[in-house]
Scaffold this active site. Structure first.
Site, short mmCIF file in Angstrom:
data_model
loop_
_atom_site.label_atom_id
_atom_site.label_comp_id
_atom_site.label_asym_id
_atom_site.label_seq_id
_atom_site.Cartn_x
_atom_site.Cartn_y
_atom_site.Cartn_z
N GLU A 182 4.94 1.23 0.02
CA GLU A 182 6.19 1.19 0.79
C GLU A 182 7.41 1.15 -0.13
OE1 GLU A 182 5.58 -2.35 3.16
OE2 GLU A 182 6.97 -3.46 1.90
N HIS B 83 1.67 -8.38 0.45
CA HIS B 83 3.05 -8.29 -0.05
C HIS B 83 3.16 -8.57 -1.55
CE1 HIS B 83 7.43 -8.18 0.91
NE2 HIS B 83 6.95 -7.36 1.82
N GLU C 143 3.55 2.45 10.94
CA GLU C 143 4.04 1.11 11.25
C GLU C 143 5.21 1.22 12.23
OE1 GLU C 143 5.66 -0.95 7.87
OE2 GLU C 143 5.59 -2.91 8.88
O1 KDG Z 1 12.78 -4.66 3.09
C1 KDG Z 1 11.49 -5.16 2.89
C2 KDG Z 1 10.65 -4.92 4.12
O2 KDG Z 1 10.72 -3.58 4.50
C3 KDG Z 1 9.22 -5.28 3.86
O3 KDG Z 1 9.13 -6.63 3.56
C4 KDG Z 1 8.39 -4.97 5.09
O4 KDG Z 1 6.38 -5.25 3.82
C5 KDG Z 1 6.95 -4.83 4.80
C6 KDG Z 1 6.16 -4.10 5.80
O5 KDG Z 1 4.97 -3.92 5.55
O6 KDG Z 1 6.71 -3.71 6.81
MG MG Z 2 4.50 -4.26 3.56
#
Ligand code: KDG
Ligand code: MG
Length: 402
Positions: free
Chosen positions: A262, A212, A339
């Site tokens: 993402e 992240h 995912e």
């Molecule tokens: O809005 C933010 C999320 O979509 C994110 O934190 C989710 O990192 C994420 C993921 O891999 O699903």
């Molecule tokens: Mg993510």
């Protein structure tokens, strides 16, 4: 196929979603997802105030031309708000095309390239034993690919793990939650988590993990190298990717596969990462990256470099996006994994869908279009409820990457 109306529906069945509904003079309608977590109303206004009026009277079957009109015609290109709005229009127009020809979207995209779509689920725990038990639950449910996130000892909070245990939701209602981060603690801990997974479950499952955006390139290189014995399917977002060249450094040090994208909204965000083969999976998704028309261009570029897709599928992308993504995943040649974080029960009721799920394998179904509808009466019972994504701070208060 003239467009006669375009309206925005905002609903909060467990979490906020923005949906665009386009209708044609023949009575066919299409739906697109325009949800941008924490900034929902900006996209809703962009659509209502600027895009919807432009759509009235246009031929709904001119999907590419409409995409070009909204992209080039705004003059102000790219950005998550613009591209989510364009993504929603594009998704709705493909839905209309499918419904008006009686074809499921995946057939319009060239037909099925596989029998099902491998999805990964989220195993999370406040500590290693809890995370392993969650992993076991996914393994027993038949998932071949499982992401694992765990609380880190002596760290007050960590991405992907809900404070009280149970289902994780990134946004917090009504306020910006402040979380804390220590790279040192995380880097010492993370290899132990993957070691514990492999010790208990062996190497049969694809093991995924999301950093992240928290690490610097050299820290990400250290993590990738340290976890090589556990053969991860991917490490996601090891470092912020605005500086695409930064990934060269990670690549020089490790063979652990990397997934990024993402938060990308355009092919230009991905170009260097793909062309220099600095990543293995591209995570851009339909809603935020300009819909089917644009994501197809990204996937086609990626396929030239053996980069596969791993579309973002957090619960903050609506079931409309998920349905369309499953068609996309089934059709394209360079699909990697999808995912699937799942949805609150209320959300699944508001958005009836044709997709099916068998363990860790999903199928978009055979309904014309993308196969996801909205129950507007039910949606109206869940009014918008403002929520914000958290921020992360270091122990001394410095604002970090969340
Ligand atoms: O809005 C933010 C999320 O979509 C994110 O934190 C989710 O990192 C994420 C993921 O891999 O699903
Ligand atoms: Mg993510």
């Amino acid at each position: 196929m003239k467009i006669v109306s375009a309206e925005v529906i905002i609903t909060c069945p467990g979490r906020n979603f923005v949906t665009l509904k386009i209708r044609t003079e023949d009575g066919v309608h299409g739906l697109g997802d325009a949800t941008l977590n924490g900034r929902e109303l900006a996209v809703a206004s962009y659509l209502r105030d600027h895009v919807c009026p432009m759509l009235i009277g246009r031929d709904a079957s001119r999907i590419e031309d409409t995409w070009q009109l909204l992209y080039k015609g705004a003059y102000w290109r790219r950005g998550p708000v613009t591209m989510s709005a364009i993504g929603a229009v594009d998704m709705a127009l493909w839905d209309i095309l499918g419904k008006s020809t009686g074809m499921p979207l995946y057939k319009l995209l060239g037909g099925a390239s596989r029998t099902g779509v491998m999805v990964y689920g989220h195993a999370t725990g406040r500590d290693i034993p809890e995370a392993l038990d969650e992993f076991a639950r996914y393994a027993e449910a038949g998932y071949q690919a499982i992401r694992i996130q765990s609380g880190v000892p002596n760290m007050r909070s960590v991405y992907g793990v809900s404070k009280g245990g149970g289902t994780y939701e990134p946004a917090t209602k009504g306020r910006v939650d402040e979380q804390y981060w220590s790279t040192e603690k995380y880097l010492d801990f993370a290899p132990k988590l993957f070691e514990a997974v492999r010790e208990r479950f062996g190497f049969d499952h694809h093991l995924l993990h999301d950093a992240h955006h928290r690490l610097t390139p050299i820290e990400a290189a250290r993590l990738g190298k340290a976890v090589e014995p556990y053969r991860l399917f991917w490490i996601e977002d090891p470092t912020p990717a605005e500086n695409q060249a930064a990934f060269r450094l990670i690549r020089q040090h490790t063979v652990t596969p990397i997934a990024v994208g993402e938060i990308f909204n355009s092919i230009w965000d991905c170009k260097q990462l793909i062309e220099e083969q600095l990543i293995d999976y591209i995570r851009a998704t339909l809603t935020h990256a300009g819909g089917i028309t644009h994501l197809k261009r990204i996937a086609d570029l990626a396929s030239l470099y053996q980069v596969r897709t791993g579309c973002h599928g957090a619960s903050d992308l609506s079931p409309v996006c998920m349905g369309a993504a499953l068609h996309f995943d089934l059709a394209i040649p360079n699909f990697g994994v999808q995912e699937y974080m799942g949805y609150p029960e209320e959300a699944l009721e508001v958005f009836p869908h044709a997709w099916t799920k068998d363990g860790g394998l999903m199928h978009p179904g055979e309904a014309p279009g993308h196969g996801v509808e909205i129950d507007e009466k039910l949606a109206a019972r869940y009014p918008y409820d403002p929520a914000y994504l958290p921020v992360a701070r270091l122990d001394d208060g410095t604002l970090w990457n969340w």
